[in-house]
Design a protein around this motif. Structure first.
Motif, PDB file in Angstrom:
ATOM      1  N   GLY A  69      37.333  37.310  48.910  1.00 21.28           N
ATOM      2  CA  GLY A  69      38.036  38.179  47.615  1.00 21.28           C
ATOM      3  C   GLY A  69      38.399  37.080  46.108  1.00 21.28           C
ATOM      4  O   GLY A  69      38.377  37.236  45.146  1.00 21.28           O
ATOM      5  N   MET A  70      39.419  36.616  47.005  1.00 18.60           N
ATOM      6  CA  MET A  70      40.413  35.492  45.972  1.00 18.60           C
ATOM      7  C   MET A  70      38.880  34.882  45.184  1.00 18.60           C
ATOM      8  O   MET A  70      39.777  34.078  44.279  1.00 18.60           O
ATOM      9  CB  MET A  70      41.248  35.173  46.985  1.00 18.60           C
ATOM     10  CG  MET A  70      42.079  33.929  45.912  1.00 18.60           C
ATOM     11  SD  MET A  70      43.508  34.835  45.009  1.00 18.60           S
ATOM     12  CE  MET A  70      44.393  34.061  46.096  1.00 18.60           C
ATOM     13  N   LEU A  71      38.365  34.060  45.694  1.00 20.66           N
ATOM     14  CA  LEU A  71      37.753  33.533  45.006  1.00 20.66           C
ATOM     15  C   LEU A  71      36.576  34.521  43.812  1.00 20.66           C
ATOM     16  O   LEU A  71      36.410  33.891  42.865  1.00 20.66           O
ATOM     17  CB  LEU A  71      35.740  33.096  45.758  1.00 20.66           C
ATOM     18  CG  LEU A  71      35.896  32.426  46.686  1.00 20.66           C
ATOM     19  CD1 LEU A  71      34.952  32.521  47.986  1.00 20.66           C
ATOM     20  CD2 LEU A  71      36.263  31.085  46.865  1.00 20.66           C
ATOM     21  N   TYR A  72      36.811  35.421  43.328  1.00 21.12           N
ATOM     22  CA  TYR A  72      36.597  35.966  42.301  1.00 21.12           C
ATOM     23  C   TYR A  72      37.527  35.795  41.580  1.00 21.12           C
ATOM     24  O   TYR A  72      37.590  35.919  39.738  1.00 21.12           O
ATOM     25  CB  TYR A  72      36.840  37.304  41.992  1.00 21.12           C
ATOM     26  CG  TYR A  72      35.489  36.873  42.897  1.00 21.12           C
ATOM     27  CD1 TYR A  72      34.060  37.128  41.904  1.00 21.12           C
ATOM     28  CD2 TYR A  72      34.615  37.921  44.349  1.00 21.12           C
ATOM     29  CE1 TYR A  72      32.345  37.541  42.845  1.00 21.12           C
ATOM     30  CE2 TYR A  72      34.402  38.311  44.800  1.00 21.12           C
ATOM     31  CZ  TYR A  72      32.131  38.241  44.014  1.00 21.12           C
ATOM     32  OH  TYR A  72      31.479  38.118  44.362  1.00 21.12           O
ATOM     33  N   LYS A  73      38.985  35.841  41.426  1.00 21.90           N
ATOM     34  CA  LYS A  73      39.987  34.968  40.586  1.00 21.90           C
ATOM     35  C   LYS A  73      39.739  33.277  40.191  1.00 21.90           C
ATOM     36  O   LYS A  73      39.808  32.795  38.761  1.00 21.90           O
ATOM     37  CB  LYS A  73      41.134  34.656  41.698  1.00 21.90           C
ATOM     38  CG  LYS A  73      42.567  34.033  41.068  1.00 21.90           C
ATOM     39  CD  LYS A  73      43.613  33.977  41.474  1.00 21.90           C
ATOM     40  CE  LYS A  73      45.261  33.456  40.118  1.00 21.90           C
ATOM     41  NZ  LYS A  73      46.358  34.015  41.133  1.00 21.90           N
ATOM     42  N   TYR A  74      38.930  32.858  40.739  1.00 20.92           N
ATOM     43  CA  TYR A  74      38.475  31.319  39.966  1.00 20.92           C
ATOM     44  C   TYR A  74      36.685  30.645  39.645  1.00 20.92           C
ATOM     45  O   TYR A  74      36.318  30.331  39.230  1.00 20.92           O
ATOM     46  CB  TYR A  74      39.268  29.921  41.220  1.00 20.92           C
ATOM     47  CG  TYR A  74      40.181  30.329  41.952  1.00 20.92           C
ATOM     48  CD1 TYR A  74      41.104  29.760  40.542  1.00 20.92           C
ATOM     49  CD2 TYR A  74      40.714  30.735  42.761  1.00 20.92           C
ATOM     50  CE1 TYR A  74      42.310  29.972  41.500  1.00 20.92           C
ATOM     51  CE2 TYR A  74      42.450  31.107  43.061  1.00 20.92           C
ATOM     52  CZ  TYR A  74      43.206  30.499  42.382  1.00 20.92           C
ATOM     53  OH  TYR A  74      44.036  30.387  42.407  1.00 20.92           O
ATOM     54  N   ARG A 102      33.277  44.351  45.639  1.00 18.44           N
ATOM     55  CA  ARG A 102      34.031  44.966  44.697  1.00 18.44           C
ATOM     56  C   ARG A 102      34.710  45.109  44.075  1.00 18.44           C
ATOM     57  O   ARG A 102      35.057  45.064  42.949  1.00 18.44           O
ATOM     58  CB  ARG A 102      32.791  46.302  45.271  1.00 18.44           C
ATOM     59  CG  ARG A 102      32.338  47.445  44.110  1.00 18.44           C
ATOM     60  CD  ARG A 102      32.580  48.468  44.581  1.00 18.44           C
ATOM     61  NE  ARG A 102      32.334  48.596  46.125  1.00 18.44           N
ATOM     62  CZ  ARG A 102      30.956  48.840  46.663  1.00 18.44           C
ATOM     63  NH1 ARG A 102      30.023  48.063  47.157  1.00 18.44           N
ATOM     64  NH2 ARG A 102      31.648  49.432  48.019  1.00 18.44           N
ATOM     65  N   ASN A 103      35.463  44.984  44.990  1.00 20.15           N
ATOM     66  CA  ASN A 103      36.708  45.546  44.846  1.00 20.15           C
ATOM     67  C   ASN A 103      37.535  44.684  43.697  1.00 20.15           C
ATOM     68  O   ASN A 103      38.487  44.387  42.925  1.00 20.15           O
ATOM     69  CB  ASN A 103      38.516  45.681  45.830  1.00 20.15           C
ATOM     70  CG  ASN A 103      37.646  47.317  46.260  1.00 20.15           C
ATOM     71  OD1 ASN A 103      36.797  48.071  45.849  1.00 20.15           O
ATOM     72  ND2 ASN A 103      38.151  47.412  47.528  1.00 20.15           N
ATOM     73  N   ALA A 104      37.426  43.021  44.543  1.00 21.80           N
ATOM     74  CA  ALA A 104      37.456  41.726  44.272  1.00 21.80           C
ATOM     75  C   ALA A 104      37.508  41.425  42.808  1.00 21.80           C
ATOM     76  O   ALA A 104      38.242  41.341  41.915  1.00 21.80           O
ATOM     77  CB  ALA A 104      37.475  40.569  44.919  1.00 21.80           C
ATOM     78  N   ASN A 109      38.458  41.119  37.195  1.00 23.73           N
ATOM     79  CA  ASN A 109      37.994  41.062  35.895  1.00 23.73           C
ATOM     80  C   ASN A 109      39.326  42.082  35.147  1.00 23.73           C
ATOM     81  O   ASN A 109      39.218  42.057  34.166  1.00 23.73           O
ATOM     82  CB  ASN A 109      36.627  42.576  36.445  1.00 23.73           C
ATOM     83  CG  ASN A 109      36.291  42.694  34.387  1.00 23.73           C
ATOM     84  OD1 ASN A 109      35.683  41.576  33.653  1.00 23.73           O
ATOM     85  ND2 ASN A 109      35.386  43.818  34.015  1.00 23.73           N
ATOM     86  N   ASP A 110      39.392  42.833  35.628  1.00 23.60           N
ATOM     87  CA  ASP A 110      40.564  43.781  34.762  1.00 23.60           C
ATOM     88  C   ASP A 110      42.132  43.300  34.547  1.00 23.60           C
ATOM     89  O   ASP A 110      42.582  43.089  33.671  1.00 23.60           O
ATOM     90  CB  ASP A 110      41.377  45.079  36.100  1.00 23.60           C
ATOM     91  CG  ASP A 110      40.110  46.171  35.994  1.00 23.60           C
ATOM     92  OD1 ASP A 110      39.268  46.106  34.869  1.00 23.60           O
ATOM     93  OD2 ASP A 110      40.732  46.863  36.702  1.00 23.60           O
ATOM     94  N   GLN A 111      42.916  42.121  35.541  1.00 26.15           N
ATOM     95  CA  GLN A 111      43.699  41.590  35.752  1.00 26.15           C
ATOM     96  C   GLN A 111      43.186  40.656  34.317  1.00 26.15           C
ATOM     97  O   GLN A 111      43.835  39.743  33.396  1.00 26.15           O
ATOM     98  CB  GLN A 111      43.685  40.461  36.784  1.00 26.15           C
ATOM     99  CG  GLN A 111      44.725  39.464  36.200  1.00 26.15           C
ATOM    100  CD  GLN A 111      45.109  38.926  37.777  1.00 26.15           C
ATOM    101  OE1 GLN A 111      44.135  38.289  38.269  1.00 26.15           O
ATOM    102  NE2 GLN A 111      46.410  38.778  38.966  1.00 26.15           N
ATOM    103  N   ASP A 117      44.097  41.038  26.652  1.00 25.88           N
ATOM    104  CA  ASP A 117      44.904  42.330  25.879  1.00 25.88           C
ATOM    105  C   ASP A 117      45.929  41.313  25.333  1.00 25.88           C
ATOM    106  O   ASP A 117      46.824  42.028  24.582  1.00 25.88           O
ATOM    107  CB  ASP A 117      44.788  43.487  26.630  1.00 25.88           C
ATOM    108  CG  ASP A 117      43.317  44.361  26.487  1.00 25.88           C
ATOM    109  OD1 ASP A 117      42.877  43.564  25.570  1.00 25.88           O
ATOM    110  OD2 ASP A 117      43.229  44.952  26.763  1.00 25.88           O
ATOM    111  N   LEU A 118      47.336  40.920  26.114  1.00 27.21           N
ATOM    112  CA  LEU A 118      48.254  40.650  26.097  1.00 27.21           C
ATOM    113  C   LEU A 118      48.290  39.284  24.612  1.00 27.21           C
ATOM    114  O   LEU A 118      48.642  39.275  24.232  1.00 27.21           O
ATOM    115  CB  LEU A 118      49.003  40.180  27.074  1.00 27.21           C
ATOM    116  CG  LEU A 118      50.079  39.479  26.709  1.00 27.21           C
ATOM    117  CD1 LEU A 118      51.486  40.553  26.295  1.00 27.21           C
ATOM    118  CD2 LEU A 118      50.545  38.707  28.522  1.00 27.21           C
TER     119      LEU A 118
END
Length: 125
Positions: A69-74, A102-104, A109-111, A117-118
């Motif tokens: 899952g963490m791979l989707y961060k990078y 799917r959750n990752a 994506n939301d993060q 947005d910020l």
């Protein structure tokens, strides 16, 4: 008609999880982090990874979240589809992997959207 890509075994470094960790039981976050670091390291060297679940008898999301899952961060889903494949995985294990991925994807994506947005909000100040 979409055809699945045919990969040569020579194209991928095979990481046999059970051998790499020295256990057939993949339940700990720390073991998941070890697998993540190995995959990440291989990707940094422009290597593709075949993640083999051969001999993995037990698998839970506490292991899968940091390992896959963490791979989707990078990396983008497209990059991972091209450079990571899973093999020798039981159908029940694959169902769990798909849920974690799917959750990752959704989480990262939301993060990323929240960060954009910020940044937009800071620019308007």
């Amino acid at each position: 008609m979409m055809m699945s890509k045919v990969y040569s075994k020579m194209d991928f470094f095979t990481l046999k999880i059970a051998e790499f960790l020295g256990t057939e039981i993949c339940i700990s976050q720390s073991d998941g982090e070890k697998v993540f670091k190995e995959i990440y390291s291989r990707f940094q060297r422009n290597e593709r990874v075949n993640l083999s679940f051969a001999n993995v008898k037990f698998l839970i999301s506490a292991f899968l979240n940091p390992s896959l899952g963490m791979l989707y961060k990078y990396y983008t889903p497209e990059y991972l589809n091209e450079n990571l494949k899973l093999s020798e995985i039981a159908p029940s294990q694959m169902a769990m992997v798909k849920e974690v991925l799917r959750n990752a994807k959704e989480y990262y994506n939301d993060q990323q959207k929240a960060m954009r947005d910020l940044e937009d909000a800071e620019e308007s100040i």
